[in-house]
Scaffold this active site. Structure first.
Site, PDB file in Angstrom:
ATOM      1  CG  LEU A 112      -1.926  -1.203   1.229  1.00 38.60           C
ATOM      2  CD1 LEU A 112      -2.782  -1.156   2.488  1.00 38.60           C
ATOM      3  CD2 LEU A 112      -2.806  -1.192  -0.005  1.00 38.60           C
ATOM      4  CG  HIS A 116       8.492 -11.765   3.836  1.00 33.53           C
ATOM      5  ND1 HIS A 116       7.860 -11.535   2.639  1.00 33.53           N
ATOM      6  CD2 HIS A 116       9.695 -12.296   3.530  1.00 33.53           C
ATOM      7  CE1 HIS A 116       8.652 -11.912   1.643  1.00 33.53           C
ATOM      8  NE2 HIS A 116       9.762 -12.393   2.159  1.00 33.53           N
TER       9      HIS A 116
HETATM   10  C1  GRF Z   1       1.762 -17.231   3.664  1.00 34.11           C
HETATM   11  O1  GRF Z   1       3.003 -17.860   3.489  1.00 34.11           O
HETATM   12  C2  GRF Z   1       1.986 -15.757   3.847  1.00 34.11           C
HETATM   13  O2  GRF Z   1       3.195 -15.419   4.500  1.00 34.11           O
HETATM   14  C3  GRF Z   1       2.040 -15.305   2.434  1.00 34.11           C
HETATM   15  O3  GRF Z   1       1.002 -16.016   1.777  1.00 34.11           O
HETATM   16  C4  GRF Z   1       0.915 -17.308   2.391  1.00 34.11           C
HETATM   17  C5  GRF Z   1      -0.560 -17.665   2.598  1.00 34.11           C
HETATM   18  O4  GRF Z   1      -1.056 -17.006   3.690  1.00 34.11           O
HETATM   19  N1  GRF Z   1       1.854 -13.883   2.267  1.00 34.11           N
HETATM   20  P1  GRF Z   1      -2.541 -17.274   4.293  1.00 34.11           P
HETATM   21  O5  GRF Z   1      -2.773 -18.755   4.335  1.00 34.11           O
HETATM   22  O6  GRF Z   1      -3.504 -16.582   3.375  1.00 34.11           O
HETATM   23  O7  GRF Z   1      -2.500 -16.676   5.669  1.00 34.11           O
END
Ligand code: GRF
Length: 212
Positions: free
Chosen positions: A94, A110
């Site tokens: 953003l 992350h």
């Molecule tokens: C995770 O590894 C997160 O760190 C990344 O996307 C993956 C899925 O996240 N940004 P979630 O299951 O939607 O929380």
């Protein structure tokens, strides 16, 4: 109680980890006030509904650019008087106005050990593909404050995860979520809501519970 909004874009396993930790009393002084999704099709919305958390969609696809999308998200956050913002599998960077409005009040997760394998283009499975391609032996996840530069803000918590001989990007992604993300993100939220985080430039100090 710290009014907290969880921003999501997809499956929402990190959101589920936060909901479960809150249910078991592992997150202190936190009110899960809202879930905000960048997509009407995110399964995370089902998780919010099941947990009884008000959910909103600010659909990225209907905004011409990052600026108008950022303003819409910021307006929603301010409308519902949010104190803490959490990017939990939120796949969009953003614009600066939201960072200014919520300086050191936005926590991102992350799926790597920052500063490795992070920044623009490093999201979802791509992170784990790059990790395996580089041949590193350890990876993990990082919970950090968001800044104007993607994945660059002060680090709150990190957890390392070993890479196994037969790992694929998918098996590694799953294990990093299970062994690192789902553990450190709820904990980082609790530390914030307990007032135990002290930021000094890039350094985040964690104060003892008795010292706040
Ligand atoms: C995770 O590894 C997160 O760190 C990344 O996307 C993956 C899925 O996240 N940004 P979630 O299951 O939607 O929380």
């Amino acid at each position: 109680m710290v009014k907290t909004a969880i921003l999501v874009s997809g499956g929402g396993t990190n959101l589920q980890a936060i909901i479960d930790a809150n249910l078991f009393g592992e997150i202190k002084n936190c009110d899960l006030t809202a879930v905000i999704s960048s997509s009407p099709d995110a399964y995370a919305l089902e998780r919010a509904k099941y947990a009884g958390i008000p959910a909103y969609v600010v659909d990225r696809s209907v905004f011409p650019g990052r600026g108008s999308f950022t303003r819409a998200v910021l307006n929603k956050l301010q409308d519902i008087d949010i104190d803490l913002v959490v990017y939990a599998g939120f796949n969009f960077i953003l614009d600066p106005p939201i960072i200014k409005a919520y300086q050191n009040k936005i926590i991102n997760i992350h799926p790597s050990l920052i500063p490795s394998f992070c920044g623009p283009g490093y999201y979802g499975l791509r992170v784990h593909e790059a990790v395996l391609a580089h041949g590193v032996k350890v990876t993990g996840a990082t919970a950090h404050f968001a800044s104007e530069i993607a994945d660059d803000g002060p680090i709150i918590l990190q957890k390392a995860v070993p890479i196994l001989e037969d790992d694929t990007p998918s098996t590694l992604q799953r294990r990093v979520m299970e062994e690192a993300e789902w553990e450190i993100l709820p904990r980082a939220i609790s530390l914030f809501c307990e007032g135990r985080l002290e930021i000094d430039g890039r350094i985040v100090h964690i104060k003892e519970a008795g010292d706040v």
